[in-house]
Scaffold this active site. Structure first.
Site, short mmCIF file in Angstrom:
data_model
loop_
_atom_site.label_atom_id
_atom_site.label_comp_id
_atom_site.label_asym_id
_atom_site.label_seq_id
_atom_site.Cartn_x
_atom_site.Cartn_y
_atom_site.Cartn_z
N GLU A 25 0.64 -1.28 0.19
CA GLU A 25 -0.04 -0.01 -0.04
C GLU A 25 1.27 1.69 0.48
O GLU A 25 2.66 1.10 0.52
CB GLU A 25 -0.64 -0.02 1.22
N LYS A 157 -4.76 -2.98 14.45
CA LYS A 157 -4.12 -1.34 14.72
C LYS A 157 -4.50 -2.02 16.35
O LYS A 157 -5.54 -2.17 16.73
CB LYS A 157 -4.24 -1.24 14.45
N1 PSU Z 1 -0.96 -0.06 9.25
C1 PSU Z 1 0.46 0.63 9.86
N2 PSU Z 1 0.30 1.63 10.11
C2 PSU Z 1 -0.81 2.44 8.70
C3 PSU Z 1 -2.03 1.77 8.84
C4 PSU Z 1 -1.79 -0.15 8.25
O1 PSU Z 1 1.50 0.32 10.71
O2 PSU Z 1 -1.39 3.67 9.04
C5 PSU Z 1 -3.32 2.11 7.91
C6 PSU Z 1 -3.08 1.31 6.69
O3 PSU Z 1 -3.54 1.38 5.51
C7 PSU Z 1 -4.89 0.92 6.49
C8 PSU Z 1 -5.12 2.43 7.76
O4 PSU Z 1 -5.53 0.14 5.73
O5 PSU Z 1 -4.16 2.09 8.20
C9 PSU Z 1 -6.39 1.53 8.27
O6 PSU Z 1 -7.22 2.95 8.45
P1 PSU Z 1 -8.68 3.63 8.86
O7 PSU Z 1 -8.31 2.91 10.71
O8 PSU Z 1 -8.68 4.84 8.95
O9 PSU Z 1 -9.60 2.49 7.87
#
Ligand code: PSU
Ligand code: MN
Length: 295
Positions: A25, A157
């Site tokens: 990504e 996360k």
């Molecule tokens: N994993 C990490 N750091 C990040 C992310 C994932 O270590 O910044 C990002 C990924 O792109 C994931 C996103 O898809 O966070 C999810 O964000 P949200 O919860 O706003 O959908």
């Protein structure tokens, strides 16, 4: 479609030969780390994929096109000003000619169109804490549930509501498989997560499980691998999430905000752990992709 979606020659040729490709990504590059560290992490992840014998396909929107496979100069264009793209924003962002950084969900949506089945990331997005008051569920989860793809991550996360996210993954039929672990890794920390029913010991076993799941008509799988270095920052996470809430940070801005606060308050330690686990997961995704491609 061919106009909108542009697949790099190396990626196309590798896919046509049935060899290993790993999608990466660009949200991590643009918003996961303060510049210029995001680009470094992106390049390191690509190098790890190559070392494992696969071809990296980093995905993002540039110059009106959804690009699959970027060169280092192109990767540098994913600065913090880039728009964060989940699956729903892809088309509009491409048509608007923006620089668009894809999340796991956005990346999976493009990977699915391209025939790429493996992706590495840090931690999967999921159900945000406080979702009963203010609904916020990452598009990573429903998109994974619709994609025949395996995502290697250090679990979910841990700034999210982890139990709620594991329940949602079960509801949507997404297997969560431990890679040499029987508990779900908590992103920065290897231990303390909920138990997992299924674990594998090798990339080949992970590939076999994915194939079996896909043969049964299943779609996405999460392969959860503990971070190489483990850090307990549960207290700091509480603090940062509460602060986001208090200062009115919401929606797509929550994850980058909280990661930024953690990076700052841990004296850069979370950033270092985040970097190592992202690179390790890219490598693991590549190892599984190579095992999958092997005759
Ligand atoms: N994993 C990490 N750091 C990040 C992310 C994932 O270590 O910044 C990002 C990924 O792109 C994931 C996103 O898809 O966070 C999810 O964000 P949200 O919860 O706003 O959908
Ligand atoms: Mn959200």
């Amino acid at each position: 479609m061919s106009e909108l979606l542009q697949v790099a020659d190396e990626v196309r040729e590798t896919l046509d030969r049935g060899e290993a490709v790993v999608a990466l990504e660009t949200t991590l590059v643009a918003h996961g780390f303060p510049a210029p560290h995001g680009v470094e992490v992106g390049l390191e992840s690509e190098a790890a994929v190559r070392e494992a014998g696969a071809v990296p396909a980093t995905i993002g929107v540039l110059d009106g096109r959804i690009r699959v496979g970027l060169d280092p100069r192109e990767l540098e264009r994913f600065t913090p000003e880039a728009r964060k793209l989940g699956p729903r924003e892809l088309a509009a962002s491409a048509l608007a000619g923006e620089v668009g950084a894809t999340t796991v969900g956005g990346t999976l949506a493009v990977a699915r169109r391209t025939g790429i089945r493996f992706l590495g990331t840090g931690g999967l997005g999921g159900v945000h804490r406080g979702f009963t008051e203010r609904f916020d569920v990452s598009a990573d989860v429903p998109t994974l549930a619709r994609s025949q793809a395996l995502v290697a991550s250090s679990g979910i996360k841990s700034l999210l509501d982890v139990p709620a996210t594991t329940e949602l993954l079960e509801t949507l039929g997404v297997p969560v498989v431990g890679f040499r672990t029987s508990t779900l890794p908590l992103f920065y920390s290897a231990d303390g997560g909920p138990p997992l029913q299924d674990r594998v010991e090798t990339p080949a076993d992970a590939a076999r499980l994915a194939v079996a799941h896909w043969e049964l008509g299943g779609a996405g799988l999460l392969l959860a691998s503990p971070p190489p270095e483990s850090l307990d920052v549960a207290g700091l996470i509480e603090e940062a999430v509460a602060e986001a809430e208090r200062t009115g940070v919401a929606g797509q801005a929550v994850t980058p905000y909280v990661l930024g606060v953690l990076h700052e308050r841990s004296g850069g330690r979370t950033r270092e752990v985040n970097r190592t686990l992202i690179v390790a997961n890219a490598r693991l995704a590549a190892e599984v992709a190579v095992a999958y491609a092997a005759p």
